[in-house]
Scaffold this motif. Structure first.
Motif, PDB file in Angstrom:
ATOM      1  N   ASP A 239       0.802  -1.219   0.000  1.00  0.00           N
ATOM      2  CA  ASP A 239       0.000   0.000   0.000  1.00  0.00           C
ATOM      3  C   ASP A 239       0.839   1.274   0.000  1.00  0.00           C
ATOM      4  N   LEU A 240       2.027   1.221   0.588  1.00  0.00           N
ATOM      5  CA  LEU A 240       2.833   2.434   0.716  1.00  0.00           C
ATOM      6  C   LEU A 240       3.981   2.531  -0.290  1.00  0.00           C
ATOM      7  N   ASP A 241       4.395   1.400  -0.830  1.00  0.00           N
ATOM      8  CA  ASP A 241       5.544   1.345  -1.739  1.00  0.00           C
ATOM      9  C   ASP A 241       5.175   1.916  -3.115  1.00  0.00           C
ATOM     10  N   GLN A 242       5.733   3.077  -3.434  1.00  0.00           N
ATOM     11  CA  GLN A 242       5.355   3.757  -4.675  1.00  0.00           C
ATOM     12  C   GLN A 242       6.204   3.347  -5.872  1.00  0.00           C
ATOM     13  N   ASP A 243       7.421   2.881  -5.647  1.00  0.00           N
ATOM     14  CA  ASP A 243       8.283   2.538  -6.775  1.00  0.00           C
ATOM     15  C   ASP A 243       8.402   1.034  -6.999  1.00  0.00           C
ATOM     16  N   GLY A 244       7.697   0.238  -6.195  1.00  0.00           N
ATOM     17  CA  GLY A 244       7.653  -1.196  -6.422  1.00  0.00           C
ATOM     18  C   GLY A 244       8.893  -1.972  -6.039  1.00  0.00           C
ATOM     19  N   ASP A 245       9.772  -1.394  -5.220  1.00  0.00           N
ATOM     20  CA  ASP A 245      11.002  -2.111  -4.844  1.00  0.00           C
ATOM     21  C   ASP A 245      10.837  -2.936  -3.563  1.00  0.00           C
ATOM     22  N   LYS A 246       9.617  -2.968  -3.019  1.00  0.00           N
ATOM     23  CA  LYS A 246       9.283  -3.740  -1.819  1.00  0.00           C
ATOM     24  C   LYS A 246      10.057  -3.270  -0.595  1.00  0.00           C
ATOM     25  N   ARG A 247      10.402  -2.004  -0.610  1.00  0.00           N
ATOM     26  CA  ARG A 247      11.017  -1.353   0.537  1.00  0.00           C
ATOM     27  C   ARG A 247      10.373   0.019   0.679  1.00  0.00           C
ATOM     28  N   LEU A 248      10.559   0.653   1.841  1.00  0.00           N
ATOM     29  CA  LEU A 248       9.957   1.957   2.060  1.00  0.00           C
ATOM     30  C   LEU A 248      11.022   3.013   2.338  1.00  0.00           C
ATOM     31  N   THR A 249      10.881   4.137   1.659  1.00  0.00           N
ATOM     32  CA  THR A 249      11.681   5.316   1.987  1.00  0.00           C
ATOM     33  C   THR A 249      10.852   6.173   2.931  1.00  0.00           C
ATOM     34  N   VAL A 250      11.475   7.152   3.542  1.00  0.00           N
ATOM     35  CA  VAL A 250      10.741   8.008   4.457  1.00  0.00           C
ATOM     36  C   VAL A 250       9.654   8.787   3.712  1.00  0.00           C
ATOM     37  N   SER A 251       9.928   9.197   2.480  1.00  0.00           N
ATOM     38  CA  SER A 251       8.921   9.939   1.717  1.00  0.00           C
ATOM     39  C   SER A 251       7.705   9.068   1.418  1.00  0.00           C
ATOM     40  N   GLU A 252       7.925   7.786   1.178  1.00  0.00           N
ATOM     41  CA  GLU A 252       6.801   6.872   0.946  1.00  0.00           C
ATOM     42  C   GLU A 252       6.011   6.666   2.236  1.00  0.00           C
ATOM     43  N   PHE A 253       6.703   6.602   3.359  1.00  0.00           N
ATOM     44  CA  PHE A 253       6.034   6.350   4.624  1.00  0.00           C
ATOM     45  C   PHE A 253       5.189   7.531   5.081  1.00  0.00           C
ATOM     46  N   ILE A 254       5.611   8.738   4.759  1.00  0.00           N
ATOM     47  CA  ILE A 254       4.846   9.906   5.213  1.00  0.00           C
ATOM     48  C   ILE A 254       3.778  10.307   4.212  1.00  0.00           C
ATOM     49  N   SER A 255       3.665   9.586   3.092  1.00  0.00           N
ATOM     50  CA  SER A 255       2.628   9.869   2.106  1.00  0.00           C
ATOM     51  C   SER A 255       1.738   8.647   1.968  1.00  0.00           C
ATOM     52  N   LEU A 256       0.566   8.700   2.597  1.00  0.00           N
ATOM     53  CA  LEU A 256      -0.343   7.561   2.521  1.00  0.00           C
ATOM     54  C   LEU A 256      -0.900   7.430   1.114  1.00  0.00           C
ATOM     55  N   PRO A 257      -1.279   6.214   0.727  1.00  0.00           N
ATOM     56  CA  PRO A 257      -1.711   5.960  -0.644  1.00  0.00           C
ATOM     57  C   PRO A 257      -3.003   6.652  -1.032  1.00  0.00           C
ATOM     58  N   VAL A 258      -3.212   6.782  -2.336  1.00  0.00           N
ATOM     59  CA  VAL A 258      -4.421   7.398  -2.870  1.00  0.00           C
ATOM     60  C   VAL A 258      -5.627   6.637  -2.352  1.00  0.00           C
ATOM     61  N   GLY A 259      -6.659   7.389  -1.942  1.00  0.00           N
ATOM     62  CA  GLY A 259      -7.863   6.746  -1.461  1.00  0.00           C
ATOM     63  C   GLY A 259      -8.055   6.891   0.034  1.00  0.00           C
ATOM     64  N   THR A 260      -7.002   7.251   0.764  1.00  0.00           N
ATOM     65  CA  THR A 260      -7.160   7.429   2.195  1.00  0.00           C
ATOM     66  C   THR A 260      -7.629   8.843   2.464  1.00  0.00           C
TER      67      THR A 260
END
Length: 357
Positions: A239-260
């Motif tokens: 849900d949070l991984d925007q680039d599909g690398d199956k890891r999270l950066t801080v920018s991905e973690f502080i930006s919740l996915p579309v729809g929330t």
């Protein structure tokens, strides 16, 4: 977290924390009237909260979809007493309760709480959440296993689930038996599909397509199963991984996915909300401080019985109220910062210390 900004995801992913159906699906959505099957049978309605994963899992740091659990500190500090603090607005009674808790945590009776004492208490309260979930699961399993054979198939569960949503149980059972199409609205079908994924994930190998009572507990409360905990982590990453690398950066973690809700109100997100998520990422979740959170790091963070995480949480809780910076909590400090620990703000905290001691 800033007031008004901690609204939970509209729901569902895991929580995990949720911890737990899937994002962008309303767990409590009722089927629309376009279904030919829907005809509620008076007196036969199950409580949907008994047979599907709860909207909130106590004692976990993340909610569904990766939202921080705003009540986590109170849950692991108060345990079962949390409901009492929420229901009682009388400061004097709550102050006495808090003093009693302080005395229980302070096992060496030196009138201050160390990190190790707080760690022990957090683990004890987490185990309390586990025991409560176990007790409730025994009752909930009976709701989906009426014949009492100790095993439930997906079709049996599906019938009970749709009955809890207002569909006629007998008609649904007949259509499933005859392999006929169920005319279900799109929202309910999407939720059912997500629950099916979760159901088969809880079916421990060797898979037999049936859930026993223990597996049903993992289905409702994934924090009880290491395998389901991994499943929860994969869903959060997804849900949070925007680039599909199956890891999270801080920018991905502080930006919740579309729809929330948070994303829909992105322009209004407070700086405090972002700071809180960033701090949690950088100081707690990212164990090796390399700016990347792996699935393994997130799994350790999510594991409610991880002793290292409990110790880290204990140190964080102490730091919040440790005014004299001696790395211990004294009663006066806990009373002064009571809102952090209990959700209740107590007045005249200094006077109360003198009254009690």
């Amino acid at each position: 977290m800033a007031s008004g900004k901690s609204v939970l995801c509209s729901v569902a992913s895991i929580y995990l924390s949720g911890f737990c159906v899937f994002l962008m699906v309303d767990v409590y959505a009722r089927p629309t009237n376009n279904s030919a099957v829907k005809r509620e049978k008076p007196g036969a309605r199950l409580d949907e909260n008994e047979i599907q994963p709860p909207n909130h899992l106590s004692g976990l740091k993340l909610e569904k979809g990766g939202v921080l659990n705003k009540d986590f500190h109170q849950e692991v500090f108060l345990g079962k007493e949390m409901d009492e603090f929420e229901a009682d607005s009388e400061p004097v009674r709550n102050r006495k309760k808090l003093i009693a808790i302080f005395e229980k945590v302070d096992i060496n009776v030196d009138k201050k709480i160390s990190a190790s004492e707080m760690q022990r208490w957090i683990m004890e309260k987490t185990e309390e959440h586990f025991q409560q979930a176990n007790e409730e699961n025994k009752l909930h399993f009976k709701a989906v296993d009426p014949d009492g054979d100790g095993q439930v198939s997906w079709d049996e569960y599906r019938i009970k689930f749709l009955a809890s949503k207002g569909f006629n149980e007998e008609e649904v059972a007949e259509k499933i038996k005859n392999n006929e199409e169920l005319k279900i609205d799109e929202e309910t079908q999407e939720l059912l599909d997500n629950l099916k994924d979760r159901w088969f994930q809880a079916d421990e190998p060797p898979a037999n397509h049936l859930l026993n009572e223990e597996e049903f507990l993992a289905f409702l409360h994934p924090e009880h199963s290491r395998g389901m905990l991994k499943f929860m982590v994969r869903e959060i990453i997804r849900d949070l991984d925007q680039d599909g690398d199956k890891r999270l950066t801080v920018s991905e973690f502080i930006s919740l996915p579309v729809g929330t809700v948070e994303n829909q109100e992105a322009q209004d997100i407070d700086d405090d909300w972002v700071k809180e998520r960033r701090k949690e990422f950088e100081e707690v979740i990212d164990a090796d401080r390399d700016g990347i959170v792996t699935m393994e790091e997130l799994e350790e963070y999510m594991d409610p019985m991880n002793e290292y995480s409990a110790l880290n949480e204990a140190k964080q809780m102490i730091a919040v109220a440790d005014e004299n910076q001696d790395h211990y909590l004294e009663l006066e400090e806990i009373l002064k910062y009571s809102e952090y620990f209990t959700g209740s703000k107590l007045m005249n905290y200094a006077q109360s210390v003198h009254e009690e001691f």
